[in-house]
Write an enzyme that holds these catalytic residues in place. Structure first.
Site, PDB file in Angstrom:
ATOM      1  N   LYS A   9       0.819  -1.212   0.000  1.00 55.59           N
ATOM      2  CA  LYS A   9       0.000   0.000   0.000  1.00 55.59           C
ATOM      3  C   LYS A   9       0.860   1.272   0.000  1.00 55.59           C
ATOM      4  O   LYS A   9       2.077   1.214   0.265  1.00 55.59           O
ATOM      5  CB  LYS A   9      -0.946  -0.038   1.203  1.00 55.59           C
ATOM      6  CG  LYS A   9      -1.985  -1.178   1.127  1.00 55.59           C
ATOM      7  CD  LYS A   9      -2.984  -1.100   2.283  1.00 55.59           C
ATOM      8  CE  LYS A   9      -4.037  -2.210   2.194  1.00 55.59           C
ATOM      9  NZ  LYS A   9      -5.056  -2.088   3.261  1.00 55.59           N
ATOM     10  N   TYR A  49     -12.264  -2.256  -4.157  1.00 53.75           N
ATOM     11  CA  TYR A  49     -12.798  -2.408  -2.798  1.00 53.75           C
ATOM     12  C   TYR A  49     -14.329  -2.320  -2.766  1.00 53.75           C
ATOM     13  O   TYR A  49     -14.904  -2.027  -1.706  1.00 53.75           O
ATOM     14  CB  TYR A  49     -12.176  -1.365  -1.866  1.00 53.75           C
ATOM     15  CG  TYR A  49     -10.820  -1.764  -1.304  1.00 53.75           C
ATOM     16  CD1 TYR A  49     -10.684  -2.888  -0.493  1.00 53.75           C
ATOM     17  CD2 TYR A  49      -9.687  -1.007  -1.568  1.00 53.75           C
ATOM     18  CE1 TYR A  49      -9.446  -3.249   0.036  1.00 53.75           C
ATOM     19  CE2 TYR A  49      -8.444  -1.361  -1.036  1.00 53.75           C
ATOM     20  CZ  TYR A  49      -8.331  -2.483  -0.236  1.00 53.75           C
ATOM     21  OH  TYR A  49      -7.118  -2.841   0.297  1.00 53.75           O
ATOM     22  N   PHE A  57     -15.773   3.236   6.648  1.00 52.50           N
ATOM     23  CA  PHE A  57     -14.411   3.677   6.329  1.00 52.50           C
ATOM     24  C   PHE A  57     -14.113   3.655   4.829  1.00 52.50           C
ATOM     25  O   PHE A  57     -12.977   3.904   4.423  1.00 52.50           O
ATOM     26  CB  PHE A  57     -13.392   2.824   7.087  1.00 52.50           C
ATOM     27  CG  PHE A  57     -13.517   1.333   6.836  1.00 52.50           C
ATOM     28  CD1 PHE A  57     -13.001   0.750   5.693  1.00 52.50           C
ATOM     29  CD2 PHE A  57     -14.167   0.511   7.757  1.00 52.50           C
ATOM     30  CE1 PHE A  57     -13.115  -0.606   5.459  1.00 52.50           C
ATOM     31  CE2 PHE A  57     -14.292  -0.852   7.532  1.00 52.50           C
ATOM     32  CZ  PHE A  57     -13.761  -1.414   6.377  1.00 52.50           C
ATOM     33  N   ARG A  85      -1.570 -14.235   4.078  1.00 52.69           N
ATOM     34  CA  ARG A  85      -2.325 -13.634   5.191  1.00 52.69           C
ATOM     35  C   ARG A  85      -1.567 -13.806   6.518  1.00 52.69           C
ATOM     36  O   ARG A  85      -1.573 -12.909   7.356  1.00 52.69           O
ATOM     37  CB  ARG A  85      -3.722 -14.268   5.313  1.00 52.69           C
ATOM     38  CG  ARG A  85      -4.608 -14.156   4.081  1.00 52.69           C
ATOM     39  CD  ARG A  85      -5.321 -12.853   3.917  1.00 52.69           C
ATOM     40  NE  ARG A  85      -6.199 -12.485   5.000  1.00 52.69           N
ATOM     41  CZ  ARG A  85      -6.919 -11.359   5.007  1.00 52.69           C
ATOM     42  NH1 ARG A  85      -6.873 -10.517   3.985  1.00 52.69           N
ATOM     43  NH2 ARG A  85      -7.685 -11.057   6.008  1.00 52.69           N
ATOM     44  N   ASN A 112      -2.056   0.313   6.661  1.00 57.79           N
ATOM     45  CA  ASN A 112      -1.583  -0.961   7.227  1.00 57.79           C
ATOM     46  C   ASN A 112      -0.708  -1.771   6.275  1.00 57.79           C
ATOM     47  O   ASN A 112      -0.671  -2.989   6.337  1.00 57.79           O
ATOM     48  CB  ASN A 112      -2.753  -1.767   7.802  1.00 57.79           C
ATOM     49  CG  ASN A 112      -3.768  -2.178   6.761  1.00 57.79           C
ATOM     50  OD1 ASN A 112      -3.622  -1.845   5.588  1.00 57.79           O
ATOM     51  ND2 ASN A 112      -4.781  -2.911   7.175  1.00 57.79           N
ATOM     52  N   HIS A 115      -2.125  -5.384   1.431  1.00 61.36           N
ATOM     53  CA  HIS A 115      -3.398  -6.078   1.209  1.00 61.36           C
ATOM     54  C   HIS A 115      -3.077  -7.489   0.764  1.00 61.36           C
ATOM     55  O   HIS A 115      -2.102  -7.704   0.049  1.00 61.36           O
ATOM     56  CB  HIS A 115      -4.210  -5.377   0.105  1.00 61.36           C
ATOM     57  CG  HIS A 115      -5.290  -6.263  -0.478  1.00 61.36           C
ATOM     58  ND1 HIS A 115      -6.521  -6.384   0.108  1.00 61.36           N
ATOM     59  CD2 HIS A 115      -5.293  -7.094  -1.552  1.00 61.36           C
ATOM     60  CE1 HIS A 115      -7.253  -7.260  -0.607  1.00 61.36           C
ATOM     61  NE2 HIS A 115      -6.517  -7.694  -1.605  1.00 61.36           N
ATOM     62  N   GLU A 126      -9.156 -10.839  -8.112  1.00 68.04           N
ATOM     63  CA  GLU A 126      -8.244  -9.710  -7.894  1.00 68.04           C
ATOM     64  C   GLU A 126      -7.037  -9.770  -8.833  1.00 68.04           C
ATOM     65  O   GLU A 126      -6.570  -8.733  -9.314  1.00 68.04           O
ATOM     66  CB  GLU A 126      -7.790  -9.690  -6.429  1.00 68.04           C
ATOM     67  CG  GLU A 126      -8.938  -9.365  -5.480  1.00 68.04           C
ATOM     68  CD  GLU A 126      -8.518  -9.301  -4.018  1.00 68.04           C
ATOM     69  OE1 GLU A 126      -9.376  -8.966  -3.187  1.00 68.04           O
ATOM     70  OE2 GLU A 126      -7.341  -9.575  -3.702  1.00 68.04           O
TER      71      GLU A 126
HETATM   72  P1  ATP Z   1      -6.953  -6.041   3.136  1.00 71.22           P
HETATM   73  O1  ATP Z   1      -8.277  -6.322   2.475  1.00 71.22           O
HETATM   74  O2  ATP Z   1      -6.436  -4.651   2.883  1.00 71.22           O
HETATM   75  O3  ATP Z   1      -5.945  -7.118   2.867  1.00 71.22           O
HETATM   76  P2  ATP Z   1      -7.958  -7.116   5.538  1.00 71.22           P
HETATM   77  O4  ATP Z   1      -8.495  -8.210   4.677  1.00 71.22           O
HETATM   78  O5  ATP Z   1      -7.067  -7.497   6.685  1.00 71.22           O
HETATM   79  O6  ATP Z   1      -7.126  -6.090   4.689  1.00 71.22           O
HETATM   80  P3  ATP Z   1     -10.582  -5.909   5.437  1.00 71.22           P
HETATM   81  O7  ATP Z   1     -11.588  -6.201   6.467  1.00 71.22           O
HETATM   82  O8  ATP Z   1     -10.706  -6.558   4.092  1.00 71.22           O
HETATM   83  O9  ATP Z   1      -9.131  -6.209   6.063  1.00 71.22           O
HETATM   84  O10 ATP Z   1     -10.523  -4.329   5.267  1.00 71.22           O
HETATM   85  C1  ATP Z   1      -9.924  -3.747   4.115  1.00 71.22           C
HETATM   86  C2  ATP Z   1      -9.105  -2.552   4.526  1.00 71.22           C
HETATM   87  O11 ATP Z   1      -9.990  -1.544   5.026  1.00 71.22           O
HETATM   88  C3  ATP Z   1      -8.133  -2.820   5.669  1.00 71.22           C
HETATM   89  O12 ATP Z   1      -6.880  -3.275   5.215  1.00 71.22           O
HETATM   90  C4  ATP Z   1      -8.002  -1.474   6.315  1.00 71.22           C
HETATM   91  O13 ATP Z   1      -7.050  -0.674   5.628  1.00 71.22           O
HETATM   92  C5  ATP Z   1      -9.384  -0.896   6.126  1.00 71.22           C
HETATM   93  N1  ATP Z   1     -10.201  -1.132   7.324  1.00 71.22           N
HETATM   94  C6  ATP Z   1     -10.760  -2.282   7.739  1.00 71.22           C
HETATM   95  N2  ATP Z   1     -11.440  -2.139   8.868  1.00 71.22           N
HETATM   96  C7  ATP Z   1     -11.314  -0.832   9.202  1.00 71.22           C
HETATM   97  C8  ATP Z   1     -11.782  -0.038  10.268  1.00 71.22           C
HETATM   98  N3  ATP Z   1     -12.537  -0.541  11.242  1.00 71.22           N
HETATM   99  N4  ATP Z   1     -11.441   1.275  10.275  1.00 71.22           N
HETATM  100  C9  ATP Z   1     -10.681   1.799   9.298  1.00 71.22           C
HETATM  101  N5  ATP Z   1     -10.204   1.098   8.249  1.00 71.22           N
HETATM  102  C10 ATP Z   1     -10.509  -0.196   8.205  1.00 71.22           C
HETATM  103 MG    MG Z   2      -9.672  -7.827   2.942  1.00 64.63          MG
END
Ligand code: ATP
Ligand code: MG
Length: 137
Positions: A9, A49, A57, A85, A112, A115, A126
């Site tokens: 990211k 997304y 968010f 993961r 974070n 992804h 994807e």
């Molecule tokens: P990613 O999809 O980015 O790999 P993930 O699968 O661990 O991460 P998801 O639940 O898919 O998490 O959320 C996608 C992204 O949205 C997260 O990586 C984070 O950047 C953001 N996100 C998720 N939950 C929150 C939250 N509660 N507040 C703010 N941002 C969030």
């Molecule tokens: Mg995710």
């Protein structure tokens, strides 16, 4: 043999840790089958997304993902989706296990670092979003 999609990211790209993150994959048995650095457009990020469109968010997530270039990669190996993961750690870096990419390189849940696809089915979708089959080897 399985494939998954990784995105480094904008926060991690800006910090200059592309190489360190790609090394985590290669050092843990994941082959980099394709990789490129790109600037996502707003419509790219919204489409990628779309599954989170109703989450509170969503707009912040899209703004963040287009705030600078990202590195998208196809990772290949045994159980590649779950392995990636595991290497990433929890979504919230404060909850991520020591030694994971998010624990080591991420600041907070918004920025974070990485992804990773969350299922083998989503990985195929994807990967096709970013790469043609002839770019993957
Ligand atoms: P990613 O999809 O980015 O790999 P993930 O699968 O661990 O991460 P998801 O639940 O898919 O998490 O959320 C996608 C992204 O949205 C997260 O990586 C984070 O950047 C953001 N996100 C998720 N939950 C929150 C939250 N509660 N507040 C703010 N941002 C969030
Ligand atoms: Mg995710």
């Amino acid at each position: 043999m399985e494939r998954t999609l990784s995105i480094i990211k904008p926060d991690a790209v800006a910090k200059g840790v592309i190489g360190k993150i790609l090394d985590r994959f290669e050092s843990n048995g994941l082959k980099i089958a394709a990789t490129k650095k790109i600037q996502l457009t707003r419509s790219d990020a919204e489409a990628f997304y779309a599954i989170h469109a109703e989450r509170p968010f969503f707009n912040d997530l899209v703004d963040f993902m287009i705030s600078g270039p990202v590195v998208v990669s196809v990772l290949e190996g045994e159980k590649a989706m779950a392995k990636n993961r595991e290497l990433m750690g929890a979504t919230n870096p404060k909850e991520a296990e020591a030694g994971t990419i998010r624990a080591d390189f991420a600041e907070n849940i918004d920025a974070n670092a990485v992804h990773g696809s969350d299922s083998v089915e989503n990985a195929a979708i994807e990967i096709a979003f970013f790469f043609s089959e002839r770019e993957i080897s």
